[in-house]
Design a protein around this motif. Sequence first.
Motif, PDB file in Angstrom:
ATOM      1  N   THR A 283       4.739   7.550   0.571  1.00 44.75           N
ATOM      2  CA  THR A 283       4.363   6.417  -0.279  1.00 44.75           C
ATOM      3  C   THR A 283       4.264   6.808  -1.752  1.00 44.75           C
ATOM      4  OG1 THR A 283       2.065   6.918   0.295  1.00 44.75           O
ATOM      5  CG2 THR A 283       3.158   5.150   1.527  1.00 44.75           C
ATOM      6  N   LYS A 284       4.746   7.967  -2.110  1.00 52.71           N
ATOM      7  CA  LYS A 284       4.710   8.383  -3.510  1.00 52.71           C
ATOM      8  C   LYS A 284       5.460   7.386  -4.388  1.00 52.71           C
ATOM      9  CE  LYS A 284       7.813  10.868  -5.406  1.00 52.71           C
ATOM     10  NZ  LYS A 284       8.796  11.921  -5.725  1.00 52.71           N
ATOM     11  N   PRO A 285       4.854   6.924  -5.499  1.00 59.00           N
ATOM     12  CA  PRO A 285       5.603   6.070  -6.433  1.00 59.00           C
ATOM     13  C   PRO A 285       6.631   6.916  -7.181  1.00 59.00           C
ATOM     14  CG  PRO A 285       3.424   6.533  -7.311  1.00 59.00           C
ATOM     15  CD  PRO A 285       3.475   7.147  -5.943  1.00 59.00           C
ATOM     16  N   GLY A 286       7.883   6.824  -6.772  1.00 58.78           N
ATOM     17  CA  GLY A 286       8.913   7.670  -7.339  1.00 58.78           C
ATOM     18  C   GLY A 286       9.687   7.035  -8.469  1.00 58.78           C
ATOM     19  N   PHE A 287       9.417   5.749  -8.727  1.00 58.34           N
ATOM     20  CA  PHE A 287      10.179   5.033  -9.759  1.00 58.34           C
ATOM     21  C   PHE A 287       9.217   4.068 -10.441  1.00 58.34           C
ATOM     22  CE2 PHE A 287      13.684   3.060 -11.835  1.00 58.34           C
ATOM     23  CZ  PHE A 287      14.776   3.912 -11.671  1.00 58.34           C
ATOM     24  N   ALA A 288       9.100   4.162 -11.767  1.00 61.94           N
ATOM     25  CA  ALA A 288       8.165   3.316 -12.500  1.00 61.94           C
ATOM     26  C   ALA A 288       8.886   2.552 -13.600  1.00 61.94           C
ATOM     27  CB  ALA A 288       7.043   4.162 -13.105  1.00 61.94           C
ATOM     28  N   PHE A 289       8.535   1.283 -13.764  1.00 62.80           N
ATOM     29  CA  PHE A 289       9.063   0.443 -14.842  1.00 62.80           C
ATOM     30  C   PHE A 289       7.971   0.293 -15.898  1.00 62.80           C
ATOM     31  CE2 PHE A 289      11.585  -0.657 -11.155  1.00 62.80           C
ATOM     32  CZ  PHE A 289      12.864  -0.736 -11.667  1.00 62.80           C
ATOM     33  N   VAL A 290       8.264   0.755 -17.113  1.00 60.03           N
ATOM     34  CA  VAL A 290       7.286   0.769 -18.200  1.00 60.03           C
ATOM     35  C   VAL A 290       7.909   0.071 -19.410  1.00 60.03           C
ATOM     36  CG1 VAL A 290       5.964   2.242 -19.770  1.00 60.03           C
ATOM     37  CG2 VAL A 290       6.225   2.895 -17.364  1.00 60.03           C
ATOM     38  N   ASP A 398      15.506  -0.447  -0.610  1.00 57.21           N
ATOM     39  CA  ASP A 398      14.232  -1.046  -0.245  1.00 57.21           C
ATOM     40  C   ASP A 398      13.239   0.045   0.150  1.00 57.21           C
ATOM     41  OD1 ASP A 398      15.353  -3.502  -0.740  1.00 57.21           O
ATOM     42  OD2 ASP A 398      15.771  -3.954   1.359  1.00 57.21           O
ATOM     43  N   SER A 399      11.949  -0.299   0.088  1.00 58.59           N
ATOM     44  CA  SER A 399      10.907   0.713   0.171  1.00 58.59           C
ATOM     45  C   SER A 399       9.762   0.299   1.082  1.00 58.59           C
ATOM     46  CB  SER A 399      10.340   1.001  -1.228  1.00 58.59           C
ATOM     47  OG  SER A 399      11.264   1.681  -2.046  1.00 58.59           O
ATOM     48  N   LEU A 400       8.880   1.243   1.311  1.00 61.23           N
ATOM     49  CA  LEU A 400       7.640   0.957   2.036  1.00 61.23           C
ATOM     50  C   LEU A 400       6.712   0.086   1.197  1.00 61.23           C
ATOM     51  CD1 LEU A 400       6.932   4.570   3.350  1.00 61.23           C
ATOM     52  CD2 LEU A 400       7.549   2.611   4.780  1.00 61.23           C
ATOM     53  N   THR A 401       6.632   0.387  -0.099  1.00 65.88           N
ATOM     54  CA  THR A 401       5.669  -0.300  -0.958  1.00 65.88           C
ATOM     55  C   THR A 401       6.293  -0.651  -2.304  1.00 65.88           C
ATOM     56  OG1 THR A 401       4.782   1.593  -2.209  1.00 65.88           O
ATOM     57  CG2 THR A 401       3.898   1.249   0.014  1.00 65.88           C
ATOM     58  N   ALA A 402       5.643  -1.590  -2.974  1.00 61.89           N
ATOM     59  CA  ALA A 402       5.858  -1.825  -4.403  1.00 61.89           C
ATOM     60  C   ALA A 402       4.481  -2.045  -5.017  1.00 61.89           C
ATOM     61  CB  ALA A 402       6.749  -3.031  -4.654  1.00 61.89           C
ATOM     62  N   THR A 403       4.333  -1.635  -6.284  1.00 64.44           N
ATOM     63  CA  THR A 403       3.046  -1.760  -6.963  1.00 64.44           C
ATOM     64  C   THR A 403       3.243  -2.528  -8.263  1.00 64.44           C
ATOM     65  OG1 THR A 403       2.245   0.327  -6.029  1.00 64.44           O
ATOM     66  CG2 THR A 403       1.146  -0.475  -8.014  1.00 64.44           C
ATOM     67  N   GLY A 426       7.314  -3.494   2.487  1.00 62.29           N
ATOM     68  CA  GLY A 426       6.389  -3.904   3.534  1.00 62.29           C
ATOM     69  C   GLY A 426       4.957  -4.046   3.069  1.00 62.29           C
ATOM     70  N   ARG A 427       4.642  -3.541   1.873  1.00 65.97           N
ATOM     71  CA  ARG A 427       3.272  -3.640   1.343  1.00 65.97           C
ATOM     72  C   ARG A 427       3.354  -3.740  -0.173  1.00 65.97           C
ATOM     73  NH1 ARG A 427      -0.901   0.777   0.370  1.00 65.97           N
ATOM     74  NH2 ARG A 427       0.733   2.197   1.103  1.00 65.97           N
ATOM     75  N   VAL A 428       2.611  -4.682  -0.751  1.00 71.96           N
ATOM     76  CA  VAL A 428       2.549  -4.849  -2.197  1.00 71.96           C
ATOM     77  C   VAL A 428       1.147  -4.480  -2.658  1.00 71.96           C
ATOM     78  CG1 VAL A 428       2.930  -6.378  -4.160  1.00 71.96           C
ATOM     79  CG2 VAL A 428       4.220  -6.730  -2.041  1.00 71.96           C
ATOM     80  N   VAL A 429       1.065  -3.558  -3.619  1.00 70.96           N
ATOM     81  CA  VAL A 429      -0.202  -3.059  -4.137  1.00 70.96           C
ATOM     82  C   VAL A 429      -0.391  -3.600  -5.558  1.00 70.96           C
ATOM     83  CG1 VAL A 429      -1.521  -0.976  -4.723  1.00 70.96           C
ATOM     84  CG2 VAL A 429       0.060  -0.958  -2.763  1.00 70.96           C
ATOM     85  N   HIS A 444      -0.055  -2.641   7.158  1.00 72.31           N
ATOM     86  CA  HIS A 444       1.361  -2.582   7.546  1.00 72.31           C
ATOM     87  C   HIS A 444       2.003  -1.436   6.784  1.00 72.31           C
ATOM     88  CE1 HIS A 444       5.257  -3.744   9.029  1.00 72.31           C
ATOM     89  NE2 HIS A 444       5.729  -3.525   7.815  1.00 72.31           N
ATOM     90  N   HIS A 445       2.497  -0.460   7.534  1.00 72.75           N
ATOM     91  CA  HIS A 445       3.179   0.690   6.934  1.00 72.75           C
ATOM     92  C   HIS A 445       4.604   0.705   7.478  1.00 72.75           C
ATOM     93  CE1 HIS A 445       3.534   4.539   4.981  1.00 72.75           C
ATOM     94  NE2 HIS A 445       3.899   5.137   6.094  1.00 72.75           N
ATOM     95  N   GLY A 446       5.469   0.033   6.751  1.00 71.18           N
ATOM     96  CA  GLY A 446       6.865  -0.088   7.139  1.00 71.18           C
ATOM     97  C   GLY A 446       7.598  -0.809   6.038  1.00 71.18           C
ATOM     98  N   GLY A 447       8.868  -1.063   6.236  1.00 73.81           N
ATOM     99  CA  GLY A 447       9.644  -1.758   5.225  1.00 73.81           C
ATOM    100  C   GLY A 447      11.092  -1.854   5.644  1.00 73.81           C
ATOM    101  N   PRO A 448      11.883  -2.617   4.908  1.00 80.07           N
ATOM    102  CA  PRO A 448      13.305  -2.741   5.234  1.00 80.07           C
ATOM    103  C   PRO A 448      14.033  -1.403   5.103  1.00 80.07           C
ATOM    104  CG  PRO A 448      12.596  -4.431   3.651  1.00 80.07           C
ATOM    105  CD  PRO A 448      11.503  -3.427   3.740  1.00 80.07           C
ATOM    106  N   TRP A 449      15.174  -1.311   5.764  1.00 78.67           N
ATOM    107  CA  TRP A 449      16.007  -0.104   5.681  1.00 78.67           C
ATOM    108  C   TRP A 449      16.310   0.226   4.212  1.00 78.67           C
ATOM    109  CZ3 TRP A 449      17.940   3.361   9.171  1.00 78.67           C
ATOM    110  CH2 TRP A 449      18.956   4.210   8.722  1.00 78.67           C
ATOM    111  N   PRO A 450      16.255   1.512   3.792  1.00 78.31           N
ATOM    112  CA  PRO A 450      16.074   2.710   4.606  1.00 78.31           C
ATOM    113  C   PRO A 450      14.637   3.213   4.706  1.00 78.31           C
ATOM    114  CG  PRO A 450      16.728   3.354   2.419  1.00 78.31           C
ATOM    115  CD  PRO A 450      16.636   1.856   2.400  1.00 78.31           C
ATOM    116  N   ALA A 451      13.666   2.387   4.273  1.00 79.24           N
ATOM    117  CA  ALA A 451      12.283   2.817   4.429  1.00 79.24           C
ATOM    118  C   ALA A 451      11.973   3.051   5.910  1.00 79.24           C
ATOM    119  CB  ALA A 451      11.335   1.779   3.842  1.00 79.24           C
ATOM    120  N   THR A 452      12.325   2.075   6.721  1.00 78.02           N
ATOM    121  CA  THR A 452      12.245   2.215   8.178  1.00 78.02           C
ATOM    122  C   THR A 452      13.427   1.465   8.770  1.00 78.02           C
ATOM    123  OG1 THR A 452      10.931   0.209   8.578  1.00 78.02           O
ATOM    124  CG2 THR A 452       9.710   2.222   8.096  1.00 78.02           C
TER     125      THR A 452
END
Length: 504
Positions: A283-290, A398-403, A426-429, A444-452
């Motif tokens: 679940t590491k935030p690997g991409f940030a929009f600033v 697609d990812s597990l989460t978005a923040t 699959g989860r919005v923070v 819910h810990h999941g998400g669309p492919w390729p997250a899961t």
Amino acid sequence: MTLLTTTDPRSGETRDTTIAETDDAAVDGIVRAAASAFEIFRSSDRAWRAGLLDALADALEAQRDDLVAIADRETGLGVPRLTGEVGRSAFQLRLFAEAVREGGYLEAAIDHAGETPIGPGPDIRRILVPIGPVGVFGSSNFPFAFSVAGGDVASALAAGNPVVIKAHGSHPETSAATFAALDRAARAHGAPDGTLGIVYGLDAGRALVSAPELRAVGFTGSLSGGRALLRLIEQRDDPIPFYGELSSLNPLIVTPDAAAARADAIAEGLFGSFTLGSGQFCTKPGFAFVPLGPAGDALVAGLVDRAEAAPAGVLLNERIAESFGQIRARLVEAGRARIAGGGADAAEPGFRATPTVLELDVADVTAEVAEEAFGPLVVVARYSDTEDIARALAALPDSLTATIHSQPTEEPLTQRLTRVVLPRVGRVVYNGYPTGVRVAWAQHHGGPWPATNTLHTSVGVTAIRRFLRPVAFQDAPSHVLPEELRDDYRGIPRRVDGVLVLAG
């Protein structure tokens, strides 16, 4: 007989263990034992099964110090982190015990025979039943919570299925010690032989997913590893469910007002999140929009200062360390991303990586810069118009989460961004960080492919749904019905003739 080795990632020193790779004949025997145990275990009383889960939790806590010491030697994750992880594993075992006692997870429903708007209807009763022996592949980054004592094991047992675990090669001694503690507790509770099994080695993993008695596989690992297992499953005479958690970038969006109001606080939180566990969280935030402008510049500067001051973090194994360096180089070469801070190669022994901040313009966000780097790295995309975020997100997998970090003054923008990210995760923070995954009923810990590759969760109580299948009984005599579907039973919540009837 080939003995496994174990490596201390802090020093890089490798030594032999007494653990042998499991050959195909042994895998076959272990899976057959699980199949035999299933005939007994699937019909076990729910109260007894809940007691088994509690007993496993007690065993983990009783061995906590010894298990943590072994895991720290094999993973370098540190005693505080690993101590908390053992506690998390015990907690989720007990949470599943509560769910089993409560019984709502069975989704029991009864429609009595009678007239319907379309004519006479038969008596129909539906319930979820266990599917059979489950194979679970332990992950490298969570030696307890997603491995031998992890959520896949807990949820499969809670559903009434024996489990065969494929130990991860990065921590074989941790896996063996954890399994021994759980196996002793299961036997002391009266569980049948074969309720728990464990295998070691890559070839053993291949044999496990190919075993005809196996009914499902749970996997937490790389996208390439998941694809390889999927190919093996597709070659079976009877392909079985594969529940894989595979790859995730977990984008984080900072709105203009949020950057203006709390740039340094967000920089501190984001840095802590993408470097937690040396960046080795799914679940590491690997991409940030600033946003561009002074507030966004201050936020990026805060990230850069922290990255340049931080020591190198320990990575779990040599393969992860090599892959991290290669992916970092590819991101810079292929995507016009520039190293804004950190990024120096670590000089210490063992497997290490320094935190790295890459920066690029939002117009340069393409598939080439959308590769997950499993380690302490974040890509920062600078934007001037929030509409550019939607276009850039389309280039990311697609990812597990978005923040979303926003302010109360930006309600319409927050709503719009929510609509943009919702189909992709699959989860919005909101105004937080995704690296904490609470074990709870609502998680819910999941998400669309390729997250899961599944719509199900692997964390929280509803993870049990993966290892159950629905069965309907039509006009069945009472004596063949599961106890929970008989008319006079009141021990669990049920839907009777369309009305939810609570227990009691």
